[in-house]
Design a protein around this motif. Sequence first.
Motif, PDB file in Angstrom:
ATOM      1  N   LEU A   1       0.825  -1.214   0.000  1.00  0.00           N
ATOM      2  CA  LEU A   1       0.000   0.000   0.000  1.00  0.00           C
ATOM      3  C   LEU A   1       0.858   1.261   0.000  1.00  0.00           C
ATOM      4  O   LEU A   1       0.592   2.196  -0.764  1.00  0.00           O
ATOM      5  CB  LEU A   1      -0.955  -0.007   1.193  1.00  0.00           C
ATOM      6  N   GLU A   2       1.888   1.287   0.831  1.00  0.00           N
ATOM      7  CA  GLU A   2       2.762   2.464   0.866  1.00  0.00           C
ATOM      8  C   GLU A   2       3.494   2.652  -0.452  1.00  0.00           C
ATOM      9  O   GLU A   2       3.782   3.779  -0.857  1.00  0.00           O
ATOM     10  CB  GLU A   2       3.733   2.375   2.037  1.00  0.00           C
ATOM     11  N   GLY A   3       3.788   1.557  -1.162  1.00  0.00           N
ATOM     12  CA  GLY A   3       4.402   1.648  -2.484  1.00  0.00           C
ATOM     13  C   GLY A   3       3.499   2.315  -3.511  1.00  0.00           C
ATOM     14  O   GLY A   3       3.967   2.781  -4.544  1.00  0.00           O
ATOM     15  N   HIS A   4       2.221   2.383  -3.206  1.00  0.00           N
ATOM     16  CA  HIS A   4       1.246   3.064  -4.069  1.00  0.00           C
ATOM     17  C   HIS A   4       0.818   4.403  -3.486  1.00  0.00           C
ATOM     18  O   HIS A   4      -0.189   4.978  -3.901  1.00  0.00           O
ATOM     19  CB  HIS A   4       0.021   2.166  -4.283  1.00  0.00           C
ATOM     20  N   GLY A   5       1.583   4.892  -2.486  1.00  0.00           N
ATOM     21  CA  GLY A   5       1.314   6.204  -1.903  1.00  0.00           C
ATOM     22  C   GLY A   5       0.113   6.236  -0.971  1.00  0.00           C
ATOM     23  O   GLY A   5      -0.453   7.298  -0.727  1.00  0.00           O
ATOM     24  N   ILE A   6      -0.271   5.085  -0.434  1.00  0.00           N
ATOM     25  CA  ILE A   6      -1.437   5.007   0.441  1.00  0.00           C
ATOM     26  C   ILE A   6      -0.957   4.983   1.891  1.00  0.00           C
ATOM     27  O   ILE A   6      -0.173   4.116   2.287  1.00  0.00           O
ATOM     28  CB  ILE A   6      -2.264   3.738   0.122  1.00  0.00           C
ATOM     29  N   ASP A   7      -1.426   5.966   2.668  1.00  0.00           N
ATOM     30  CA  ASP A   7      -1.038   6.045   4.080  1.00  0.00           C
ATOM     31  C   ASP A   7      -1.749   4.960   4.877  1.00  0.00           C
ATOM     32  O   ASP A   7      -2.953   4.765   4.742  1.00  0.00           O
ATOM     33  CB  ASP A   7      -1.410   7.408   4.665  1.00  0.00           C
TER      34      ASP A   7
END
Length: 108
Positions: free
Chosen positions: A63-69
């Motif tokens: 998720l963080e790799g897709h910019g999702i906090d």
Amino acid sequence: MVVREIDHDPFEANGEQYFVRELVWNGIDGRSFDLVRSRDEEVLTEDGSLDSYPTDAEIVVVLEGHGIDVELETCKICRKDIFLATAHRHDSGWVGSCCWDERLRMTA
């Protein structure tokens, strides 16, 4: 060739629904797992499926790799990092799916 897809229970992160899709392959005992966004069924594990059901830490990395906090907590039983969106509140702390069982469910 994939012969069956099993969509596991959805969870929410940053206001968006996601789920893990389990892929069953023809002629192979092993399975693979993808992280999917519910809204458009976009597969977020685009670099390749995971070989086992993803841990909370693996979900966070994707998720963080897709910019999702996303928020992490610590499981009060095993002290592993757990994904807050799928954790269970118990007494004065959080319990991850890693340690959540029927005994805890009855005391929640």
